[in-house]
Structures are given as C-alpha cells and as structure tokens.
Design a protein around this motif. Structure first.
Motif, PDB file in Angstrom:
ATOM      1  N   GLU A  88      -4.811   7.002  11.132  1.00 30.81           N
ATOM      2  CA  GLU A  88      -6.133   7.247  11.371  1.00 30.81           C
ATOM      3  C   GLU A  88      -6.601   8.724  12.124  1.00 30.81           C
ATOM      4  N   ALA A  89      -7.163   9.342  11.805  1.00 31.61           N
ATOM      5  CA  ALA A  89      -7.652  10.833  12.129  1.00 31.61           C
ATOM      6  C   ALA A  89      -9.013  10.590  12.878  1.00 31.61           C
ATOM      7  N   TYR A  90      -8.907  11.405  14.187  1.00 35.39           N
ATOM      8  CA  TYR A  90     -10.233  11.123  14.921  1.00 35.39           C
ATOM      9  C   TYR A  90     -10.734  12.574  15.454  1.00 35.39           C
ATOM     10  N   ASP A  91     -11.965  12.700  15.648  1.00 35.63           N
ATOM     11  CA  ASP A  91     -12.461  13.904  16.106  1.00 35.63           C
ATOM     12  C   ASP A  91     -12.514  14.043  17.724  1.00 35.63           C
ATOM     13  N   ALA A  92     -12.959  15.044  18.426  1.00 37.97           N
ATOM     14  CA  ALA A  92     -13.160  15.242  19.835  1.00 37.97           C
ATOM     15  C   ALA A  92     -13.869  13.984  20.356  1.00 37.97           C
ATOM     16  N   ASN A  93     -14.887  13.454  19.640  1.00 35.47           N
ATOM     17  CA  ASN A  93     -15.817  12.514  20.074  1.00 35.47           C
ATOM     18  C   ASN A  93     -15.100  11.050  19.793  1.00 35.47           C
ATOM     19  N   ASP A  94     -14.140  11.012  19.365  1.00 36.09           N
ATOM     20  CA  ASP A  94     -13.249   9.672  19.243  1.00 36.09           C
ATOM     21  C   ASP A  94     -14.001   9.114  17.864  1.00 36.09           C
ATOM     22  N   VAL A  95     -14.633   9.815  17.057  1.00 38.87           N
ATOM     23  CA  VAL A  95     -15.049   9.056  15.862  1.00 38.87           C
ATOM     24  C   VAL A  95     -14.054   9.147  14.699  1.00 38.87           C
ATOM     25  N   LEU A  96     -13.902   7.886  14.137  1.00 37.86           N
ATOM     26  CA  LEU A  96     -12.829   8.034  13.038  1.00 37.86           C
ATOM     27  C   LEU A  96     -13.281   8.709  11.928  1.00 37.86           C
ATOM     28  N   ILE A  97     -12.372   9.792  11.553  1.00 39.40           N
ATOM     29  CA  ILE A  97     -12.766  10.558  10.306  1.00 39.40           C
ATOM     30  C   ILE A  97     -12.348  10.118   9.176  1.00 39.40           C
ATOM     31  N   ASP A  98     -11.004   9.928   8.987  1.00 39.12           N
ATOM     32  CA  ASP A  98     -10.368   9.336   7.650  1.00 39.12           C
ATOM     33  C   ASP A  98      -9.119   8.448   8.136  1.00 39.12           C
ATOM     34  N   THR A  99      -8.743   7.470   7.258  1.00 40.99           N
ATOM     35  CA  THR A  99      -7.411   6.759   7.384  1.00 40.99           C
ATOM     36  C   THR A  99      -6.480   6.988   5.791  1.00 40.99           C
ATOM     37  N   ASP A 100      -5.323   6.953   6.123  1.00 38.17           N
ATOM     38  CA  ASP A 100      -4.552   7.152   4.867  1.00 38.17           C
ATOM     39  C   ASP A 100      -3.474   6.102   5.285  1.00 38.17           C
ATOM     40  N   SER A 101      -2.991   5.462   4.111  1.00 36.30           N
ATOM     41  CA  SER A 101      -1.954   4.429   4.317  1.00 36.30           C
ATOM     42  C   SER A 101      -0.892   4.540   3.435  1.00 36.30           C
ATOM     43  N   SER A 102       0.354   4.081   3.610  1.00 37.72           N
ATOM     44  CA  SER A 102       1.519   3.957   2.942  1.00 37.72           C
ATOM     45  C   SER A 102       2.203   2.750   2.909  1.00 37.72           C
ATOM     46  N   TYR A 103       2.825   2.327   1.679  1.00 37.56           N
ATOM     47  CA  TYR A 103       3.480   1.088   1.876  1.00 37.56           C
ATOM     48  C   TYR A 103       4.720   1.192   1.278  1.00 37.56           C
ATOM     49  N   GLY A 104       5.704   0.236   1.698  1.00 39.53           N
ATOM     50  CA  GLY A 104       7.070   0.439   1.252  1.00 39.53           C
ATOM     51  C   GLY A 104       8.136  -0.358   2.094  1.00 39.53           C
ATOM     52  N   ILE A 105       9.401  -0.293   2.224  1.00 34.18           N
ATOM     53  CA  ILE A 105      10.324  -0.819   2.968  1.00 34.18           C
ATOM     54  C   ILE A 105      10.813   0.071   4.089  1.00 34.18           C
ATOM     55  N   ILE A 106      10.698  -0.393   5.145  1.00 36.25           N
ATOM     56  CA  ILE A 106      11.222   0.587   6.292  1.00 36.25           C
ATOM     57  C   ILE A 106      12.816   0.100   6.734  1.00 36.25           C
ATOM     58  N   LEU A 107      13.527   0.865   6.388  1.00 35.73           N
ATOM     59  CA  LEU A 107      15.076   0.466   6.527  1.00 35.73           C
ATOM     60  C   LEU A 107      15.443   0.762   8.132  1.00 35.73           C
ATOM     61  N   SER A 108      16.665   0.459   8.283  1.00 42.55           N
ATOM     62  CA  SER A 108      16.961   0.759   9.909  1.00 42.55           C
ATOM     63  C   SER A 108      17.252   2.529   9.946  1.00 42.55           C
ATOM     64  N   GLY A 109      17.052   2.878  11.415  1.00 48.24           N
ATOM     65  CA  GLY A 109      17.144   4.078  11.573  1.00 48.24           C
ATOM     66  C   GLY A 109      15.890   5.055  11.763  1.00 48.24           C
ATOM     67  N   THR A 110      16.119   6.257  11.701  1.00 47.63           N
ATOM     68  CA  THR A 110      14.693   7.168  12.134  1.00 47.63           C
ATOM     69  C   THR A 110      14.315   7.988  10.817  1.00 47.63           C
ATOM     70  N   SER A 111      13.004   8.155  10.471  1.00 46.21           N
ATOM     71  CA  SER A 111      12.668   8.751   9.532  1.00 46.21           C
ATOM     72  C   SER A 111      11.110   9.255   9.527  1.00 46.21           C
ATOM     73  N   PHE A 112      11.033  10.247   8.930  1.00 44.85           N
ATOM     74  CA  PHE A 112       9.414  10.831   8.958  1.00 44.85           C
ATOM     75  C   PHE A 112       8.605  10.232   7.699  1.00 44.85           C
ATOM     76  N   TYR A 113       7.267   9.945   7.842  1.00 47.63           N
ATOM     77  CA  TYR A 113       6.424   9.362   6.988  1.00 47.63           C
ATOM     78  C   TYR A 113       5.325  10.595   7.014  1.00 47.63           C
ATOM     79  N   VAL A 114       4.878  11.028   5.721  1.00 47.30           N
ATOM     80  CA  VAL A 114       3.827  12.036   5.529  1.00 47.30           C
ATOM     81  C   VAL A 114       2.883  11.566   4.960  1.00 47.30           C
ATOM     82  N   GLY A 115       1.583  12.408   4.916  1.00 45.78           N
ATOM     83  CA  GLY A 115       0.500  12.011   3.854  1.00 45.78           C
ATOM     84  C   GLY A 115      -0.573  12.839   4.107  1.00 45.78           C
TER      85      GLY A 115
END
Length: 356
Positions: A214-241
């Motif tokens: 979720e993205a918020y502005d300086a007034n704590d207003v929710l601007i937009d939301t992006d979602s992704s779905y899949g399988i989270i495997l063991s270990g560390t990874s980056f997710y982008v959108g």
C-alpha cells in the motif's frame, strides 16, 4: 429594344438571354417574343461555389489509435502485459482529446477509445487466467504428508524395544520484512516499489500467498494498492510491482501485508524444489538498458510462467524495478529471460529474483 444575338437555331427556346441593350442584365424570351422581365446577370463568382474543404486528418486521433492497437496486442501476451497496460490508458486519453478537435476527423479517436476499453478487458482476463493457473499449479505441486492406514500391529514381545517416536515438527515462523524502496517513473508517471521478504522456514512454504503493498501520502491517506500472488519459497527474495493510480499524489511511505505463519504449508526442504539464477548480462541501446540471464530449475516437474523480478541499484540504493516471465522452465533444466529498463542509469547494478 435591341434583342440578344439569336442562337444558332432558327428559333429561340424559352429562357433567359443576355440583354445587349442593358449590359450586365438578362431578358426573358417566352418562346415567341421578348418580355419586359429583366434580371441582373448572375455573377460568375456565384456559379460553381467551391465546396467546403474536407476535414483534415486528425494526427492526434491516429496516434491514439496506434497506441490502442499496440496496447491491445501486448495485453494478450502474458509476458508483456505491462506494456499493454501502459499504452492502453495513453490511447484512451489521446482518443478523448482527439474527439474534441474541431475541423478534424473523429473516427480515429472513437476507434482508439473502443479498442482501449476492449484491450483493457482482454488484458484483465489474461492476467486473471494466469494468476488462477499459477495458484492452481502451486496447489497441485504442494507436497502434503500422507497418513498410512492399516491393521493395528501386535504388541511387541517383552524382549523387543519399542519403536522410536517420530521427531516433532517445529512450528512455522513468520515472514520477515527487510529492505523496502519506492519511487515514481518520470516518463510513465506510475509509481513502483521493491520489498525484501525472507521465509526463515527451511521446511515450510506459503502456497497461493498474497502480498499487498500500500502507498500512502504525507497525510496518511491510502493512495493505491498493488497485489501479487504465488508461492513463497524458503530464503530471501525481492518482490516488485507498480502503482497505476497515484495520479498527482506523492508517495511518502509504503506498507506491506502478507500471510501469517499459520498459513504456511509443511514441505520438507529435500522434497521442495528451488531455482538458481545464472549470470546476468547488461547492455544498452539508445537510453535504455537491456538485461538478460538464465534461471535453472531444481524442481522434479516443469514450471510454467516463472516470474523474474529485477532490481536496479545505483550507489547501493534501489533506483528502479522491472519484471518479466518465462514461458516454461523444464524440470532440472534452464530457461533464458530478458527485460528492458527504460528509466534507470545505464551503469546501475542489477539483481534478479525468480518466483513461482
């Protein structure tokens, strides 16, 4: 009265003829004699008045139509949905503007509007189909424990030692949120984000997991939301959108929401597959960077639509992201992938992360 010069025939036909006694006028002949009816001769400038020129070609409408056509095509290609979602809104806006241009054709703008709407609908259907297929494959491939059934064993003889108890399975741990970054693409006006997630569980995965950013502005207003779905495997990874609907707002912070530990599925590390990312190669053409690489599968089955999230860094700071898909990674095999960065420094360092 002086009569007009007679025509070549022996008699006059009824009608108006030039009056030589009154230059600039015409006198009516009734077929027998000249009448007293006189009128001004019609001006040559009034004859054959040129028609209004045809409407000029609407260049803006043509541009809108081209954007909508290309966007609709890319919206049907699984690995290029992002390009379609960028071009279709551009075609729609240009089409609206083209309809209000005076003195220019309108059909290109109208066609661009219709095609942009249809292309967007098709793109949504393709995306939903891909997401549903990925979730379905993930559920089918999840390793589940089977409990054997059979007859009750006889009590062991006194001299036999009892069988050792199975070791208890440790409970799953929560996902750990690491580095986060966000920004706005100056060319497209869309926001972007990158979040680092770690699954500390060696023998647990998160199937069909949803990650909401979720993205918020300086007034704590929710601007937009992006979602992704899949399988989270063991270990560390980056997710982008991307954030597509921030408009003129400015992103001040982001929040990440993901599955909790009770949503984890037990899957022994020895039985769960994994990916290995090969060497990354970068190049440049004009003002964009091209990144290519390979991903190798350690799964026992083919994996379709493997997602690759790419992060660009400059002086250690994340400055841009992109994502792409492979059609298929064979079981135990390797598949190539590539992606173009449009708005990052050409000397950026690149990292790539594969996902199911």
């Amino acid at each position: 009265m002086t009569t007009p010069t007679p025509p070549s025939s022996s008699t006059y036909a009824p009608g108006w003829y030039p009056d030589s006694s009154n230059p600039g006028s015409e006198r009516y002949f009734d077929g027998t004699a000249w009448t007293s009816s006189v009128r001004p001769a019609p001006s040559s400038a009034a004859v054959d008045r040129p028609e209004l020129s045809a409407k000029r070609t609407n260049i803006l409408g043509v541009a809108a139509l081209v954007c909508s056509v290309i966007g609709a095509v890319f919206a049907c290609i699984p690995g290029a949905l992002f390009v379609g979602w960028v071009l279709l809104p551009v075609g729609f806006v240009l089409g609206v503007v083209a309809l209000f241009q005076k003195g220019k054709t309108k059909w290109q703008g109208l066609a661009a509007l219709i095609l942009a709407v249809v292309g967007t609908i098709v793109g949504v259907i393709v995306f939903v189909s891909l997401a549903a297929g990925a979730v379905g494959d993930a559920i089918d491939d999840t390793t589940t424990e089977e409990v054997a059934s059979g007859n009750v064993a006889e009590a062991p003889a006194a001299e036999e030692e009892p069988a050792e108890a199975e070791p208890a399975i440790a409970p799953a741990q929560e996902l750990v949120l690491g580095e986060t970054a966000f920004g706005v693409d100056t060319e497209s006006g869309m926001g972007w984000y990158a979040v680092e997630l770690t699954n500390p569980n060696k023998d647990y995965i998160f199937s069909g997991a949803g990650i909401d950013v979720e993205a918020y502005d300086a007034n704590d207003v929710l601007i937009d939301t992006d979602s992704s779905y899949g399988i989270i495997l063991s270990g560390t990874s980056f997710y982008v959108g991307n954030f597509f609907d921030i408009g003129s707002a400015e992103i001040d912070r982001i929040e990440v929401r993901g599955p909790t530990a009770d949503a984890a599925t037990h899957s022994a590390a020895a039985e769960t597959g994994s990916f290995d990312m090969g060497e990354l190669k970068t190049g440049s053409e004009y003002d964009w960077m091209n990144v290519s690489g390979t991903v190798t599968s350690n799964f026992s089955e083919d994996q379709d639509m493997v997602r690759v999230d790419v992060v660009a860094r400059k002086a250690g700071k994340i400055v841009g992201i992109d994502t792409t898909y492979t059609d298929r990674v064979p079981a135990g095999g390797t598949a190539a992938w590539n992606v173009d960065f449009w708005s990052v420094p050409l000397d950026s360092q690149i990292e790539a992360f594969p996902h199911l």
